[in-house]
Scaffold this active site. Structure first.
Site, PDB file in Angstrom:
ATOM      1  N   LYS A 199       3.951   4.920   2.966  1.00  0.00           N
ATOM      2  CA  LYS A 199       4.445   3.795   3.772  1.00  0.00           C
ATOM      3  C   LYS A 199       5.695   4.252   4.511  1.00  0.00           C
ATOM      4  O   LYS A 199       6.520   4.985   3.946  1.00  0.00           O
ATOM      5  CB  LYS A 199       4.764   2.625   2.833  1.00  0.00           C
ATOM      6  CG  LYS A 199       5.131   1.324   3.537  1.00  0.00           C
ATOM      7  CD  LYS A 199       5.308   0.199   2.514  1.00  0.00           C
ATOM      8  CE  LYS A 199       5.612  -1.133   3.178  1.00  0.00           C
ATOM      9  NZ  LYS A 199       5.770  -2.226   2.196  1.00  0.00           N
ATOM     10  N   SER A 254       3.114  -6.364   3.107  1.00  0.00           N
ATOM     11  CA  SER A 254       3.563  -5.542   4.218  1.00  0.00           C
ATOM     12  C   SER A 254       3.015  -4.117   4.193  1.00  0.00           C
ATOM     13  O   SER A 254       3.088  -3.425   5.199  1.00  0.00           O
ATOM     14  CB  SER A 254       5.093  -5.482   4.190  1.00  0.00           C
ATOM     15  OG  SER A 254       5.529  -4.790   3.035  1.00  0.00           O
ATOM     16  N   SER A 289       3.744  -7.064  -1.651  1.00  0.00           N
ATOM     17  CA  SER A 289       3.411  -6.190  -0.521  1.00  0.00           C
ATOM     18  C   SER A 289       2.513  -4.996  -0.835  1.00  0.00           C
ATOM     19  O   SER A 289       2.026  -4.351   0.079  1.00  0.00           O
ATOM     20  CB  SER A 289       4.694  -5.685   0.145  1.00  0.00           C
ATOM     21  OG  SER A 289       5.215  -6.681   0.988  1.00  0.00           O
TER      22      SER A 289
END
Lengths: 495, 494
Positions: free
Chosen positions: A83, A158, A182
């Site tokens: 990420k 996210s 997330s």
């Protein structure tokens, strides 16, 4: 059902280990296959914001040398992606934000350093909601990521890029971060396994902070077994993170089993309420029934403060956001607006142009909550509710070992369908936020489909007892085939 | 101003702690004179994703200070974030301690005897220092600023006094005392010129007899004792005058303009920042167990007041010498080292006078710290011992000291080589005395005429002949003997 290994890049980490160790395939070949796949698919999925082709091939060649010298290890030579809020020295790390435009961290996040030591290969950096604030990855300033199961829907967020990349077979595994869901919510929406470890289990050093008291890094994988393998590598105390725990890290993989006799699974009434899509509820209830068939005992538990978790979270997380994001001022790194005539104007226009709407909304809410005169009424009170939520979990865990619930109240929704309504978007995390607030581990495991889109079941465990939720999730996964289904897109891309 | 107003002063002193590394990272703290941004890392430069790790030595020093200032040490204290936007603050917040400071409720004793006062310490807390801005003007006149983060993250203590100080002189005395204690326990260099000790003063005045406090004015950045004195003095005058003229005092922050010798308004309370304090989530609470507190107390150096009292009672040195000797720990250590080398046979008072007198005269002349002189305690002890036994007299001793202060070497060797060893031998001195008497017939006559004080002149002449090495007692005896033995050379005295 098509689940045989058709291409190495569709395999699990465990499968790849066998292929690599048997020398049927080199890490460089495997990495090239993934890079090709990213080239073929990612124009449509858009999981990646940066593909580190040269670095990946370098890492792979290095892994091949290490293997040639007799070394082995679960992740040696295995291609993965991170990420884009995990710091990677010299590699752009944007956090999905314009304000970090051009920023190249001068150091590595501890998790990245540990993965590198283990010989994992970095394919690139993955899209995310700006500063991890969002549940659809639509808040990214860089791209909109699509859900590989239906390109018109969101991958969740996210860590949407992290989940979509695994679902699309663009990486063997990925790391995401979970503040209020997330990792788990996008895992659920993309039909992959997502684990949020206990707060303090994995070092946060190098994770660009969203809400420091909640953030935790976790793996997104195709199987629970892979999740255990990755967690064993990234977990453990880090002298650079004072909030990382000294609790010993067990061999999670060795503790997996398929027998759930004696396991008590708590079913909280508060997680089966109106607002959850019927297809989701049905799949999760069937998943819980399967746990019972595997020998687990079902127990009704109550978590009465669940309803307050979301609103409490939206005080504490923004408060920490308003603090953590105050360093982005255009002075030291990243984006700087040229419009300011003096210091204050430069601050204001940099932040105005550099941050997106959701980030600004949370900075404002958080600033308000911490303001003199409001602190006690908001932040302090929210912390008290948080303590209460923790206490309720403690009480529930006296009667059970694992708590089962839906991960998300809905399957993947259409891109753009919730962007105008922040509150509807916030509700995506209603089932994942309580465990975040309590700092306890939780995993989302695929448990079926609704309207052709994946559904995830959440298993929540006691603090530092990842082993038990991994064991339950693994037993469940081995007795079902949900995790073997792949999106059409993956097959159409060939291998 | 006039005696109708009483000033009330409270001080906030910031002291840099003497650690090798910064508060939350491993960067070094010896950045003085270094190029900008050469002592920084991702942590103290506030890069995204970094986390603080507390410097245990800074905690140790802070506990020491708390104990030395007679404070309670909190078993659990906490770090908080204090927010304000400024380019010298790379994270946009400063890690400090807000409602749970490490130490609180202590005091410091200043003054002596009847003038002695205990000034209360409200709290002592830890925080990190900020970076610095360097303001520049380009050739085209554009004004710009550069950021230097070398200082960013250096550990600081903030020491807050009760508003119990009632004069500028006492304020200055209080800061001097704090500095002395900090230096004694090795917690801070206390060097104001280098910014290692900085002071803000809260000043208000009220009519004498009034109990409630007047509006408080904070004067920022008083970075020398002279500034503390002058700024507070001026502010007391300004406020008293304003009140006397029927005016009101605004609660505000002022700065000291050294050139103009006045305080100037900086910002009023209306524009005061809301720092949005909240607990630092990246650091666990700081716990100091009773065992640790005791261990630090056990390691704590003897404090100046206690040492001074001990010097008087144990060594019998004068109160004044004891004060001078204990002003700095290095001096007190030096003095005690001299005593160790001297042993019991020589009175400590004599050693004290040599340290505070002769040695200090030389050190002060050259602005040399006592730790850097060639006059080691062992050498000074040797010299003091020689003076005590009469091997050299005080005057010769001074010359010997001056020589080995400059060049090093043994006092005995120098005294011997230079012929400065004291002459007490009558066989050696008698001829000299006779020669002097022969050469000063008039003086001899005066003496015999009853002018007894002429003996001093004659003695001086003998000393001159022996370049100061003669033992004056022996010379005096010889002079009297010679003068009485040769009555025929002049009129009979009686």
């Amino acid at each position: 059902m098509r689940h045989e290994i058709q291409a190495p890049e569709g395999a699990t980490v465990g499968d790849m280990r066998q292929l690599l160790d048997a020398r049927e395939l080199s890490s460089v070949e495997l990495t090239e296959a993934y890079l090709e796949r990213i080239t073929a698919l990612d124009e449509r999925v858009r999981s990646f914001v940066t593909v580190t082709r040269d670095i990946a091939l370098e890492h792979a060649a290095d892994a091949d040398r290490r293997m040639a010298s007799g070394e082995t290890g679960p992740l040696l030579g295995v291609p993965m992606a991170l990420k884009d809020l995990l710091s990677t020295a010299g590699i752009a790390t944007t956090c999905g934000s314009r304000i970090l435009q051009g920023y190249h961290p001068p150091y590595d996040a501890t998790v990245y350093a540990r993965l590198r030591d283990a010989g994992a290969v970095l394919l690139g950096k993955l899209n995310m909601d700006e500063f991890a604030m969002g549940s659809s990855t639509e808040n990214s300033a860089l791209a909109i990521t699509a859900n590989p199961w239906d390109l018109a829907t969101v991958p969740g967020g996210s860590s949407g890029g992290s989940a979509a990349a695994v679902a699309a077979g663009e990486a063997a595994f990925t790391l995401g971060s979970d503040t209020g869901g997330s990792v788990r919510q996008p895992a659920s929406l993309c039909g992959v396994v997502g684990l949020k470890p206990t707060y303090g289990r994995v070092s946060r050093f190098g994770l660009i902070a969203f809400a420091s008291s909640l953030d935790q890094i976790g793996p997104l994988t195709r199987t629970v077994e892979d999740s255990a393998l990755v967690l064993s590598v990234i977990a453990g105390q880090d002298p650079l993170d004072s909030t990382s725990a000294t609790v010993e890290v067990p061999d999670y993989h060795a503790l997996l089993g398929e027998d759930l006799r004696g396991l008590r699974v708590g079913v909280p009434a508060e997680y089966f309420v109106e607002g959850t899509e019927p297809g989701v509820e049905a799949a999760v209830r069937e998943g819980i029934a399967q746990l019972e068939r595997l020998g687990a005992e079902l127990v009704d538990v109550s978590l009465p403060s669940t309803g307050y978790a979301l609103s409490t979270y939206y005080i504490i997380a923004p408060a920490e956001v308003s603090s953590n994001l105050s360093r982005y001022d255009g002075v030291k790194y990243g984006y700087r607006s040229a419009d300011g005539a003096d210091l204050i104007e430069t601050y204001l226009s940099t932040r105005d142009q550099g941050f997106g709407a959701e980030v600004k909304r949370r900075i404002m809410v958080g600033t308000y909550a911490l303001s003199s005169g409001y602190y006690d009424a908001y932040y302090l009170k929210a912390q008290k509710v948080r303590t209460l939520i923790k206490a309720e979990f403690d009480a529930a865990f006296e009667r059970c070992d694992v708590i089962a619930s839906p991960t998300s109240p809905s399957v993947a929704f259409k891109i753009g369908s919730r962007t105008a309504d922040p509150l509807a978007m916030y509700l995506s995390d209603v089932f994942t936020i309580p465990a975040s607030m309590a700092g306890i581990p939780a995993i989302s495991v695929p448990c079926g489909f609704s309207d052709g889109l994946p559904v995830g079941m959440q298993l929540i465990g006691r603090a530092f007892d990842e082993a038990t939720i991994l064991r339950a999730a693994h037993a469940y996964e081995r007795s079902t085939e949900w995790h073997m289904r792949r999106p059409e897109l993956v097959w159409s891309a060939g291998g | 101003m006039d005696a109708q107003y009483e000033p009330v002063i409270g001080l906030e002193v910031h002291a840099q702690l003497l650690t090798r590394s910064k508060m939350f990272c491993r960067c070094g703290t010896t950045y003085a004179g270094a190029a900008a941004n050469t002592h920084i890392c991702s942590v103290c430069a506030g890069f995204p994703g970094v986390l603080p790790v507390i410097n245990e030595h800074a905690v140790e020093l802070a506990i020491r200070v708390g104990l030395a200032l007679n404070c309670d040490i909190a078993e659990t204290s906490r770090f908080d974030r204090k927010h304000y936007p400024y380019p010298d603050l790379p994270k946009g917040y400063q890690v400090s301690q807000y409602d749970l400071p490490l130490a609180s409720r202590g005091y410091v004793t200043v003054g002596n005897g009847d003038d002695c006062q205990q000034i209360g310490i409200v709290r002592v807390h830890m925080e990190e220092d900020t970076g610095r801005l360097l303001h520049r003007t380009a050739a085209d006149g554009t004004v710009y600023s550069l950021v230097d983060l070398n200082r960013s993250g250096v550990p600081l203590l903030e020491i807050v006094s009760e508003p119990e100080i009632h004069s500028a002189a006492r304020a200055r005395e209080y800061v001097m005392k704090l500095r002395q204690i900090l230096r004694y326990i090795g917690a801070s260099s206390g060097n104001m010129e280098e910014g290692a000790l900085r002071c803000d003063a809260n000043v208000s005045v009220r009519p004498v007899g009034e109990q409630t406090l007047g509006a408080k004015v904070e004067i920022k950045n008083l970075n020398s004792f002279r500034m503390i004195d002058r700024a507070i003095q001026h502010e007391i005058g300004r406020q008293s005058q304003a009140l006397a003229n029927g005016g009101r005092i605004e609660q505000e922050t002022r700065g000291w303009d050294e050139a103009a010798g006045i305080t100037l308004a900086q910002r009023t309370k209306e524009y005061a920042s809301d720092y949005r304090y909240f607990p630092e989530p990246d650091l666990p609470p700081l716990t100091v167990s009773e065992d640790r507190r005791k261990a630090v107390l056990g390691r704590l150096a003897e404090l100046p007041d206690a040492r001074r009292a001990r010097f008087i009672s144990q060594y019998g040195v004068t109160a004044d010498d004891a004060s001078v000797l204990t002003t700095a720990r290095e001096t007190a250590d030096y003095f005690e080292a001299v005593l160790t080398h001297l042993g019991e046979r020589v009175p400590a008072r004599l050693a004290a006078s040599w340290v505070t007198g002769e040695l200090f005269r030389l050190l002060n002349r050259d602005s040399l710290p006592i730790t850097e002189t060639r006059v080691t305690p062992e050498l000074l002890a040797e010299l003091v011992g020689m003076v005590h036994t009469g091997e050299v007299n005080r005057g010769s001793g001074r010359m010997v000291l001056e020589e080995f202060y400059e060049t090093g070497g043994s006092p005995r060797a120098i005294a011997t080589e230079r012929g400065l060893m004291q002459i007490s031998d009558t066989d050696t001195l008698t001829p000299v005395v006779r020669t002097v008497l022969d050469n000063h017939e008039r003086a001899v006559a005066e003496f015999r005429g009853g002018k007894q004080q002429v003996i001093g002149f004659l003695l001086g002449q003998v000393m001159k002949q022996t370049r100061g090495t003669a033992d004056s007692g022996t010379v005096r005896t010889l002079l009297l003997r010679e003068l009485s033995e040769e009555p025929t050379k002049g009129p009979v005295p009686h």
